[in-house]
Design a protein around this motif. Structure first.
Motif, PDB file in Angstrom:
ATOM      1  N   ALA A  24       0.823  -1.198   0.000  1.00 36.37           N
ATOM      2  CA  ALA A  24       0.000   0.000   0.000  1.00 36.37           C
ATOM      3  C   ALA A  24       0.857   1.246   0.000  1.00 36.37           C
ATOM      4  O   ALA A  24       1.786   1.368   0.785  1.00 36.37           O
ATOM      5  CB  ALA A  24      -0.906   0.001   1.234  1.00 36.37           C
ATOM      6  N   ALA A  25       0.538   2.151  -0.911  1.00 38.32           N
ATOM      7  CA  ALA A  25       1.178   3.464  -0.913  1.00 38.32           C
ATOM      8  C   ALA A  25       0.581   4.264   0.243  1.00 38.32           C
ATOM      9  O   ALA A  25      -0.616   4.192   0.500  1.00 38.32           O
ATOM     10  CB  ALA A  25       0.936   4.171  -2.239  1.00 38.32           C
ATOM     11  N   GLN A  26       1.414   4.985   0.947  1.00 37.91           N
ATOM     12  CA  GLN A  26       0.980   5.818   2.054  1.00 37.91           C
ATOM     13  C   GLN A  26       1.274   7.275   1.713  1.00 37.91           C
ATOM     14  O   GLN A  26       2.230   7.552   0.996  1.00 37.91           O
ATOM     15  CB  GLN A  26       1.727   5.429   3.338  1.00 37.91           C
ATOM     16  N   PRO A  56      -2.728  12.994   1.698  1.00 41.46           N
ATOM     17  CA  PRO A  56      -3.710  11.976   2.102  1.00 41.46           C
ATOM     18  C   PRO A  56      -4.984  12.006   1.259  1.00 41.46           C
ATOM     19  O   PRO A  56      -5.652  10.986   1.111  1.00 41.46           O
ATOM     20  CB  PRO A  56      -4.002  12.292   3.567  1.00 41.46           C
ATOM     21  N   GLU A  57      -5.310  13.156   0.660  1.00 42.23           N
ATOM     22  CA  GLU A  57      -6.506  13.246  -0.171  1.00 42.23           C
ATOM     23  C   GLU A  57      -6.356  12.491  -1.487  1.00 42.23           C
ATOM     24  O   GLU A  57      -7.337  12.212  -2.157  1.00 42.23           O
ATOM     25  CB  GLU A  57      -6.856  14.720  -0.455  1.00 42.23           C
ATOM     26  N   LEU A  58      -5.128  12.125  -1.858  1.00 39.20           N
ATOM     27  CA  LEU A  58      -4.888  11.387  -3.105  1.00 39.20           C
ATOM     28  C   LEU A  58      -4.871   9.876  -2.936  1.00 39.20           C
ATOM     29  O   LEU A  58      -4.822   9.151  -3.907  1.00 39.20           O
ATOM     30  CB  LEU A  58      -3.547  11.814  -3.726  1.00 39.20           C
ATOM     31  N   VAL A  59      -4.872   9.377  -1.684  1.00 41.64           N
ATOM     32  CA  VAL A  59      -4.701   7.942  -1.433  1.00 41.64           C
ATOM     33  C   VAL A  59      -5.958   7.365  -0.787  1.00 41.64           C
ATOM     34  O   VAL A  59      -6.433   7.872   0.227  1.00 41.64           O
ATOM     35  CB  VAL A  59      -3.476   7.691  -0.522  1.00 41.64           C
ATOM     36  N   ASP A  60      -6.481   6.282  -1.384  1.00 42.23           N
ATOM     37  CA  ASP A  60      -7.669   5.651  -0.809  1.00 42.23           C
ATOM     38  C   ASP A  60      -7.292   4.734   0.348  1.00 42.23           C
ATOM     39  O   ASP A  60      -6.120   4.547   0.666  1.00 42.23           O
ATOM     40  CB  ASP A  60      -8.494   4.934  -1.886  1.00 42.23           C
ATOM     41  N   LYS A  61      -8.289   4.141   0.989  1.00 38.08           N
ATOM     42  CA  LYS A  61      -8.061   3.313   2.177  1.00 38.08           C
ATOM     43  C   LYS A  61      -7.271   2.040   1.877  1.00 38.08           C
ATOM     44  O   LYS A  61      -6.710   1.432   2.768  1.00 38.08           O
ATOM     45  CB  LYS A  61      -9.388   2.965   2.842  1.00 38.08           C
ATOM     46  N   GLU A  62      -7.201   1.639   0.595  1.00 34.44           N
ATOM     47  CA  GLU A  62      -6.466   0.436   0.207  1.00 34.44           C
ATOM     48  C   GLU A  62      -5.026   0.751  -0.216  1.00 34.44           C
ATOM     49  O   GLU A  62      -4.288  -0.150  -0.590  1.00 34.44           O
ATOM     50  CB  GLU A  62      -7.209  -0.278  -0.932  1.00 34.44           C
TER      51      GLU A  62
END
Length: 150
Positions: A24-26, A56-62
């Motif tokens: 996962a990308a963080q 953080p607005e660019l990355v979903d929960k997965e």
């Protein structure tokens, strides 16, 4: 006492393995190599590498980026039409930006690093462009010197 130390060491090793196995990308700073193909009569630019901030607005929960948000920096009304998770480390999308652009995209995560590929068609396929991002996590928070991903 010896068996307790052995047990704790085993638990720590297991935890490290699980952390290393995460795909996962963080949010944070990444060294990103961007490659963009030619569009229309414009020549392709050579690949460039820059330190980029993935908010953080660019990355979903997965742990996958939202390609519509990246494309919306250049086109209006970008929306994900569909998405599907393929295994634990790959996600695929179809994105539409009004009547100007449609795109097929996929991202592959390898630990904290990722590769994002966007195959865009402008004006109903009259012009095409591919965007490739190879990103290596810098294992730090973003700084003022890191530009946003575009």
């Amino acid at each position: 006492m010896h068996s307790l130390r052995f047990h704790l060491a085993g638990c720590c090793a297991s935890a490290l393995l699980l952390c290393g196995a995460a795909q996962a990308a963080q949010p944070g700073a990444f060294s990103v190599t961007e490659t963009k193909s030619a569009v229309g009569n414009k020549a392709a630019k050579p690949p460039r590498t820059k330190d980029r901030c993935i908010g953080p607005e660019l990355v979903d929960k997965e742990g996958f980026l939202y390609p519509d948000m990246i494309l919306s920096q250049h086109f209006s009304q970008c929306r994900i039409k569909d998405s599907k998770l393929v295994g634990k480390n790959r996600k695929e999308w179809t994105v539409a930006c009004g009547k100007m652009l449609t795109a097929q995209a996929y991202q592959v995560n390898t630990g904290a690093d990722f590769r994002l590929h966007i195959n865009a068609q402008l004006l109903g396929g009259a012009m095409k462009q591919t965007l490739d991002y190879e990103a290596a996590s810098l294992q730090r928070a973003c700084t003022a010197d890191d530009s946003p991903l575009e």
